[in-house]
Structures are given as structure tokens and as C-alpha cells.
Design an enzyme around this catalytic site. Sequence first.
Site, mmCIF file in Angstrom:
data_model
loop_
_atom_site.group_PDB
_atom_site.id
_atom_site.type_symbol
_atom_site.label_atom_id
_atom_site.label_comp_id
_atom_site.label_asym_id
_atom_site.label_seq_id
_atom_site.Cartn_x
_atom_site.Cartn_y
_atom_site.Cartn_z
ATOM 1 N N HIS A 290 37.207 42.691 45.154
ATOM 2 C CA HIS A 290 37.353 43.831 44.259
ATOM 3 C C HIS A 290 38.736 43.909 43.618
ATOM 4 O O HIS A 290 39.742 43.666 44.281
ATOM 5 C CB HIS A 290 37.049 45.111 45.044
ATOM 6 C CG HIS A 290 35.681 45.089 45.680
ATOM 7 N ND1 HIS A 290 35.473 44.632 46.959
ATOM 8 C CD2 HIS A 290 34.465 45.389 45.183
ATOM 9 C CE1 HIS A 290 34.172 44.699 47.242
ATOM 10 N NE2 HIS A 290 33.542 45.145 46.167
ATOM 11 N N HIS B 97 43.446 40.761 49.859
ATOM 12 C CA HIS B 97 44.159 41.552 50.869
ATOM 13 C C HIS B 97 44.086 40.901 52.244
ATOM 14 O O HIS B 97 45.080 40.846 52.967
ATOM 15 C CB HIS B 97 43.587 42.971 50.904
ATOM 16 C CG HIS B 97 43.624 43.652 49.576
ATOM 17 N ND1 HIS B 97 42.509 44.083 48.902
ATOM 18 C CD2 HIS B 97 44.669 43.920 48.757
ATOM 19 C CE1 HIS B 97 42.865 44.610 47.747
ATOM 20 N NE2 HIS B 97 44.178 44.514 47.620
ATOM 21 N N GLU B 98 42.902 40.400 52.573
ATOM 22 C CA GLU B 98 42.746 39.869 53.936
ATOM 23 C C GLU B 98 43.473 38.535 54.139
ATOM 24 O O GLU B 98 43.690 38.130 55.270
ATOM 25 C CB GLU B 98 41.271 39.787 54.341
ATOM 26 C CG GLU B 98 40.403 38.972 53.437
ATOM 27 C CD GLU B 98 38.908 39.282 53.650
ATOM 28 O OE1 GLU B 98 38.520 39.607 54.785
ATOM 29 O OE2 GLU B 98 38.151 39.182 52.681
ATOM 30 N N ASP C 46 40.548 35.149 43.731
ATOM 31 C CA ASP C 46 41.209 35.845 42.620
ATOM 32 C C ASP C 46 41.113 35.040 41.330
ATOM 33 O O ASP C 46 40.847 35.608 40.269
ATOM 34 C CB ASP C 46 42.673 36.119 42.992
ATOM 35 C CG ASP C 46 42.753 36.952 44.255
ATOM 36 O OD1 ASP C 46 42.182 38.066 44.257
ATOM 37 O OD2 ASP C 46 43.335 36.487 45.253
HETATM 38 N N1 HBI Z 1 38.808 42.667 47.662
HETATM 39 N N2 HBI Z 1 40.626 42.079 46.393
HETATM 40 C C1 HBI Z 1 40.002 42.099 47.578
HETATM 41 N N3 HBI Z 1 40.624 41.538 48.665
HETATM 42 C C2 HBI Z 1 40.014 41.534 49.876
HETATM 43 O O1 HBI Z 1 40.600 41.030 50.834
HETATM 44 C C3 HBI Z 1 38.746 42.118 49.980
HETATM 45 C C4 HBI Z 1 38.170 42.684 48.837
HETATM 46 N N4 HBI Z 1 36.968 43.261 48.919
HETATM 47 C C5 HBI Z 1 36.224 43.318 50.130
HETATM 48 C C6 HBI Z 1 36.875 42.660 51.265
HETATM 49 N N5 HBI Z 1 38.059 42.108 51.188
HETATM 50 C C7 HBI Z 1 36.114 42.613 52.527
HETATM 51 O O2 HBI Z 1 35.668 41.291 52.776
HETATM 52 C C8 HBI Z 1 36.899 43.078 53.760
HETATM 53 O O3 HBI Z 1 37.515 44.281 53.474
HETATM 54 C C9 HBI Z 1 35.970 43.174 54.955
#
Ligand code: HBI
Length: 99
Positions: free
Chosen positions: A61, A78-79, A87
Site C-alpha cells: 500500500h 515497511h516490513e 515498491d
Molecule cells: N504496504 N507499503 C507497504 N509496506 C508493507 O510492509 C506492507 C504494506 N501493506 C501490507 C503489509 N505490509 C502487510 O503484509 C503486513 O502489514 C502484514
Amino acid sequence: MAGRTPPAVLGAGEVDEALVSLDGWEVRDGKLHCEFVFASFVEAFGFMAKAALVAERANHHPEWFNVYRTVRVDLTTHESGGITERDTALARAMNELAG
Ligand code: HBI
């Protein structure tokens, strides 16, 4: 998606290589950043609606901000703690949607 292994953070060289074919994108504050300017608010919002479906399908997202006909987008995983192929893939899909 739950259970997916977080993808590897891309090295600076790999990001630079991806940027060659990502028109309008740059690295800003460690994230892939782009500013899209559309003809109208409706065009901008239509883009966001289509991009949201792509993002949801990939469970990846954007961070984004809309004012009138401008959409500013920041992409990071993020993870993983940085820019990954998730990305660059979303950036590519957004460019295609924006035309
Ligand atoms: N979106 N940009 C981004 N980064 C993430 O790490 C991410 C996400 N959307 C959903 C997501 N991770 C899920 O996989 C985890 O929050 C479980």
C-alpha cells in the site's frame, strides 16, 4: 500477506537501475517518491481508485497525499525497512495507470 517473507531491501545501485525506467520517480527520504498532476480532481481521484485496487491485490500500500489534482506518492516496504521490488512494481503500475 501473512506468512510472506519480507523482500530484500534494494541496494542503491539496484534502485538507480530501476529509476532509469520509472519516469518521474526519485528517492526522497529513503522512499520512492513521485508527484502526479492530473487535469482535474476527478482524474486524480480516479487514478487513486485504480491504484488502490492494484495495491490491495498485491497487499502493498502506498503512502500518498492528494490536494485537488495533485497526488504525491511515497513507496517503501515497511516490513523490510526500505525500498524493495514491491515498491518498484507498484511505481511501474502507477505510471501505467497515470498514462
Ligand atoms: N504496504 N507499503 C507497504 N509496506 C508493507 O510492509 C506492507 C504494506 N501493506 C501490507 C503489509 N505490509 C502487510 O503484509 C503486513 O502489514 C502484514
